[in-house]
Motif scaffolding. Structure first.
Motif, PDB file in Angstrom:
ATOM      1  N   ALA A 299      17.171   6.560  10.227  1.00  0.00           N
ATOM      2  CA  ALA A 299      16.395   5.410  10.125  1.00  0.00           C
ATOM      3  C   ALA A 299      17.354   4.292  10.095  1.00  0.00           C
ATOM      4  O   ALA A 299      16.999   3.169  10.603  1.00  0.00           O
TER       5      ALA A 299
ATOM      6  N   ALA B 172       8.513  -0.633   9.159  1.00  0.00           N
ATOM      7  CA  ALA B 172       8.860  -0.260   7.906  1.00  0.00           C
ATOM      8  C   ALA B 172       8.280   1.271   7.562  1.00  0.00           C
ATOM      9  O   ALA B 172       8.923   2.063   6.862  1.00  0.00           O
ATOM     10  N   TYR B 173       6.893   1.263   7.757  1.00  0.00           N
ATOM     11  CA  TYR B 173       6.267   2.631   7.359  1.00  0.00           C
ATOM     12  C   TYR B 173       7.192   3.846   8.119  1.00  0.00           C
ATOM     13  O   TYR B 173       7.422   4.927   7.312  1.00  0.00           O
TER      14      TYR B 173
ATOM     15  N   ILE C 203      13.346   7.856   5.430  1.00  0.00           N
ATOM     16  CA  ILE C 203      14.250   7.775   4.253  1.00  0.00           C
ATOM     17  C   ILE C 203      13.847   8.590   3.349  1.00  0.00           C
ATOM     18  O   ILE C 203      14.532   9.467   2.626  1.00  0.00           O
ATOM     19  N   GLN C 204      12.570   8.879   3.107  1.00  0.00           N
ATOM     20  CA  GLN C 204      11.756   9.789   2.187  1.00  0.00           C
ATOM     21  C   GLN C 204      12.207  11.260   2.571  1.00  0.00           C
ATOM     22  O   GLN C 204      12.589  11.893   1.571  1.00  0.00           O
TER      23      GLN C 204
ATOM     24  N   ILE D 297      10.266   3.895   8.818  1.00  0.00           N
ATOM     25  CA  ILE D 297      11.575   4.384   8.251  1.00  0.00           C
ATOM     26  C   ILE D 297      11.624   4.692   6.745  1.00  0.00           C
ATOM     27  O   ILE D 297      12.341   5.357   6.100  1.00  0.00           O
ATOM     28  N   VAL D 298      10.350   4.195   6.149  1.00  0.00           N
ATOM     29  CA  VAL D 298       9.988   4.554   4.695  1.00  0.00           C
ATOM     30  C   VAL D 298       9.994   6.137   4.675  1.00  0.00           C
ATOM     31  O   VAL D 298      10.469   6.812   4.086  1.00  0.00           O
TER      32      VAL D 298
ATOM     33  N   TRP E 272       5.619  -4.113   9.866  1.00  0.00           N
ATOM     34  CA  TRP E 272       4.997  -2.866   8.965  1.00  0.00           C
ATOM     35  C   TRP E 272       5.179  -1.642   9.637  1.00  0.00           C
ATOM     36  O   TRP E 272       5.360  -0.516   8.991  1.00  0.00           O
TER      37      TRP E 272
END
Lengths: 506, 486
Positions: B414, B397-398, B404-405, B400-401, B394
């Motif tokens: 990312a 994941a957070y 990406i945003q 790279i989220v 996680w």
């Protein structure tokens, strides 16, 4: 009416079994084996229940279950099945109990850890096929990796550590890029809708994609990332090099599951996610992918001819056979897609059976090299008969399931481009060559010195071993004679591929 | 300063009193471990409770130089957890080597006090003082095994480069003070916002920015300012390494948040490219070198450099316009703390008897020698790899989220981060290979970790799982990140 959460049950029954085994003492090996078999059989029975209660001809997903998981990102625990996933779930549960039963004899050390790994593996595989949330799908996808890593690495052959590390690294490169693509897809949806709600929901994303809302450049990138992950898993040429190593070093049951289910995860991912979500990109890249598929079909067959090791030969033949699957997906005709799916199932049954049979011989000889075999028809007549049956099925003998799948792919791709169909037909001849030649060297002729030296150890198949193979053989005949049993399940799939095609504007 | 300031400062005050109490208890009962350890743990628990009692509202002390807000509370709790875990893990390791646990605990708590001050600094001068308070005890800890030449060498390197980087940072702060006329974070930010609105920034400010970036990069061990890390990590006693790999690192990111996000936020467009390059270099080089290591301690040291790179991706995402980058940094810091301390703890357990090395061969057959220890190590390593659904997954994941945003070059970053994560799998899994796929050495003695150690390991293991299965803890990090709303 409060319905039974059957998908959740099928997915997590093996997990319950794994937890149960975890608390059993390691000494109770037989109890552990039986518990594992019992739970996998329970999952199998539940999946058969799913199969018979599934309503044919009804479009969309059935048996849906959904619960919020991480609401701030709209991530849900959402499950659901259509005809394709039902078939894949049943394939998985069937091969799982067969593999566990087939492991009773060969696995003698660390039985507890083995059975736990195997049941967790089953959870991951079923999860991949029933997840309707992209994030959940990714979690299950990665969940498959760890137990398989351990199964090859701990219970595998001499070169197991090299093989298992290669397997994990190849898969991980693909899957991490897939994660980026999944997150980017969800973010695109979130940006368009202004909220995270439903951003990972497959059905919402598919509707979004069908409306042509994903930009073309975005689709090209996201598709490539997803395609790489799935192509490595299938595996497509040139990403296939992990497969022969992993297959050869894995214990028998590991090879069965690798060939039977894990390779299908990749094909399933292409059909379920890569094509429908990014139809523009799928059509753009279809040409090169078809070429790669053809290379895989021919290359896998040619390389199979010269393999000295039984398992390696079957592994390369998988590359060839799975080439038909990717070919069938990317020519975008309904017939070819149906053929591809039939081929997925049939390859799972046939190759799973072949690996089990090689395992039977390996159990007695501790060797897999074709050169050392010979005359097994005299010493192990029952084994040789069954082996011959599976080999004929693998070649694509009409009346058996392998034929139907490949035939439908030919027909479907003939409509697309006759050249492709013709060149892939030639491969059937090659398949007959390498498989029958191998069979001849192994089963016929004089009994080799190596086998004579084994003396009484070389007994024919036991009843349990036959029991693991009988269901596979029965299904191969059944689907070969009545392919409509499967094709009936595929009407929804056909419609969604059409939807995907229409999104590009023809 | 007035009495209400004392209330705001209560966590710091209690922490200092705890450190003093440990020393006093040690003088009263010399050579006995239990009273000192008990005092330290009870004191730290009280600190944690005081932090919790203050949480939920924002207060300032020293006329605004020190602030207690959600961010301070989040980081304070994390620092307290780091100190408590380090003490739990250290007891078994220090005793056979004749090293005094009481002094160790006291020095450690002083260091943590510094880190907690950083978390609440709203003034550049206080930030610097707090930083020194955090790192000076760190030098002592690195050289804690006085008779070990590696430990001494590591400590000297750490001290020299650490002091050097502190000076550079101070130099940078001086530039900022000179050009904005204030050391208060809010005033600096306001002055810089005016300067940034004019377009180009003054050359002096650019110099200051460069110095501060270099100084902070030294502290967080970002490539190319990482050279002190492997030697300091490998030379230090293993529990100290566990602390150094998370405590000063999270502290350095606390500086980054207060300094770069808080004070230098208006200039983020100017420091964004630098952070992107630092992040890319840090994770790639950290991983590449980690792959070649045969010593697990050194491997974890290089991998901690790689993780710095992933956290920097979060900072870059913030600079790229995504505020979620900050909560990603905080979540990553928390997840990394537990999984990495857990991994180091297992190394500590193996090295309980003096003379056992941290070579990878030491791990052979651990899964059979001690199934629980092996299982937990596998759990930590898989989490560090980023396998779902564990904490480390996680965390990545957070980050790279957020990246990406933010889009643009950050998407490339990312993708690079994910390729790095795949490469990292190689060396983390190698340890699992040794643990489960090799036979234990003939001479291997049974491991018998003490009760404190087991408690610590249970906490890190459960945290790694809970962060994984209930990642909603991110919402807490999100509230802490809301401090930078403006």
């Amino acid at each position: 009416m409060p319905t039974l959460p059957i998908l959740g049950l099928i997915t997590f029954v093996p997990l319950a079994g794994a937890v149960l085994i975890a608390v059993l003492p390691s000494k109770e090996q037989n109890l552990i084996r039986r518990t594992a078999l019992g739970t996998s059989l329970a999952a199998w029975v539940l999946s058969l229940l799913l199969l018979v209660t599934y309503s044919l001809g009804q479009a969309g997903f059935q048996f849906k279950e959904a619960a919020d998981w991480i609401p701030s990102f709209g991530i849900q625990f959402k499950l659901g099945v259509d005809g394709l996933s039902v078939l894949m779930v049943v394939l998985t549960t069937t091969l799982s109990w067969i593999s566990i039963l087939a492991s009773f004899g060969p696995i003698k050390v660390r039985v507890k850890e083995y059975m736990i790994s195997f049941l967790v593996l089953e959870v991951g595989m079923i999860g991949v096929f029933v997840a309707l949330d992209l994030f959940l799908f990714y979690i299950f996808w990665e969940l498959v990796l760890v137990p398989m890593y351990l199964i090859i690495g701990i219970w595998g052959g001499a070169n197991r550590i090299y093989a298992t590390t290669k397997f994990v690294l190849y898969t991980l490169v693909g899957s991490l890029l897939m994660l980026v693509a999944i997150l980017a897809t969800a973010f695109t949806y979130q940006a368009a809708n202004g909220s995270w709600a439903g951003a990972f929901d497959y059905e919402k994303l598919q509707a979004f994609a069908a409306a042509g809302s994903f930009g073309h450049n975005f689709q090209l990138l996201a598709f490539l990332a997803l395609f790489l992950a799935f192509a490595i898993k299938v595996p497509m040429f040139p990403f296939h090099t992990w497969l022969p190593d992993a297959h050869t070093e894995a214990p028998t049951a590991g090879s069965v599951i690798l060939a039977g289910v894990l390779l299908k995860l990749g094909a399933y991912g292409l059909i379920r996610f890569a094509v429908p979500l990014y139809p523009f990109a799928a059509h753009t890249f279809a040409g090169p992918i078809i070429v790669l598929s053809l290379i895989a079909i021919v290359y896998g067959a040619v390389v199979s001819i010269v393999q000295p090791d039984l398992k390696r030969l079957i592994a390369y033949s998988s590359v060839s056979h799975m080439g038909f699957v990717t070919l069938g997906i990317f020519v975008f005709t309904a017939t070819a897609l149906q053929g591809a799916i039939l081929q997925m199932l049939s390859h799972g049954l046939i190759t799973g059976g072949l690996f089990l049979l090689v395992g039977v011989v390996y159990e007695r000889t501790h060797d897999r090299s074709i050169a050392k075999m010979g005359g097994l028809a005299a010493t192990m007549p029952l084994w040789s008969t069954v082996f011959g049956f599976f080999i004929l099925a693998s070649i694509g003998l009409p009346g058996l399931s392998g034929f139907v799948g490949e035939f439908l792919v030919f027909v479907g791709s003939f409509a697309f481009a006759p050249v492709i169909a013709v060149s892939s037909i030639i491969v059937m001849v090659l398949a007959a060559t390498y498989l029958l030649w191998m069979f001849q060297r192994v089963a016929f002729g004089a009994v080799s010195d190596f086998l004579t030296g084994l003396g009484d150890h070389l007994t024919d198949m036991s009843r349990v071993e036959l029991l693991t193979l009988a269901p596979l053989a029965a299904l191969i005949v059944l689907f070969g004679l009545f392919p409509s049993l499967i094709l009936d399940f595929l009407s929804p799939v056909q419609t969604f591929l059409a939807a995907a095609g229409a999104a590009v504007g023809g | 300063m007035n009495w209400s300031d004392l209330g705001t400062l209560a966590p710091i005050v209690v922490a200092v009193l705890t450190a003093a109490a440990v020393l006093i208890v040690d003088m009263a009962a010399p050579g006995r471990r239990a009273p000192a350890i008990a005092t330290a743990l009870v004191g730290l628990t009280v600190v944690g409770l005081v932090v919790l009692s203050l949480a939920g509202h924002t207060e300032t002390a020293f006329g605004g130089a020190y602030v207690v807000d959600a961010l301070t509370a989040f980081l304070d709790l994390l620092f307290v957890a780091i100190a408590a875990l380090t003490i739990l893990f250290a007891a078994d390791y220090l005793e056979p080597r004749g090293l005094p646990i009481a002094e160790f605990a006291a020095i450690l708590i002083f260091a943590i006090t510094g880190a907690m001050l950083i978390a609440g600094s709203a003034d550049l001068l206080l930030l610097f003082v707090a930083l020194e308070l955090m790192v000076l005890p760190g030098y002592l800890l690195a050289g804690f095994a006085r008779n070990d030449s590696y430990s001494t060498e590591g400590a000297i390197k750490y001290f020299l480069l650490g002091s050097f980087s502190s000076a550079i940072l101070l130099f940078g702060l001086a530039y900022v003070w000179g050009l904005t006329g204030s050391t208060r974070v809010s005033d600096v930010a306001a002055a810089l916002a005016v300067a940034a609105a004019k377009g180009s920034i003054a050359p002096g400010l650019a110099m200051g920015l460069a110095f501060m970036t270099a100084g902070v990069a030294f502290k967080m061990a970002a490539v190319p300012f990482h050279y002190w890390t492997p030697d300091a990590y490998q030379g230090s006693p293993t529990p100290v390494t566990a602390y150094l790999s998370v405590g000063p690192k999270v502290g350095a990111f606390a500086i980054a948040l207060r300094l770069f996000v808080g004070a230098l936020g208006p200039l983020k467009a100017d420091w964004l490219p630098v952070v992107i390059v630092l992040a890319a270099l840090t994770m790639t080089l950290g991983n590449l070198v980690a792959i070649t290591q045969d010593n697990v301690k050194r491997m974890l040291a290089y991998s901690s450099i790689a993780h710095t790179g992933y956290i920097l991706v979060g900072l870059a995402a913030y600079a790229g316009g995504q505020r979620s980058g900050i909560s990603a940094i905080l979540f990553y810091g928390a997840a990394y703390t537990f999984m990495n301390m857990g991994a180091f703890a297992v190394v500590t357990a193996l090295q309980r008897r003096p003379g056992v090395t941290s070579q990878i061969s030491t791990f052979a057959g651990l899964g059979r020698r001690d199934p629980w220890l092996g299982f937990l190590m596998a759990l930590f390593l898989l989490s560090l790899t980023g396998i779902p659904p564990l904490a480390g997954f996680w965390a990545k994941a957070y980050v790279i989220v957020a990246a990406i945003q933010a889009g643009g070059w950050l998407t490339v970053l990312a993708v690079l981060a994910m390729l790095n994560a795949a490469a990292a799998a190689f060396y983390y899994l190698r340890v699992i290979v040794y643990m489960y796929m090799r036979e234990p050495a003939e001479t291997a003695q049974p491991l018998s970790p003490g009760i404190l150690f087991r408690v610590g390991l249970a906490v890190t293991g459960i945290a790694t799982l809970i962060f994984g299965f209930f990642p909603a803890i991110l919402d807490v990090a999100g509230k802490a990140a809301d401090v930078f709303k403006s």
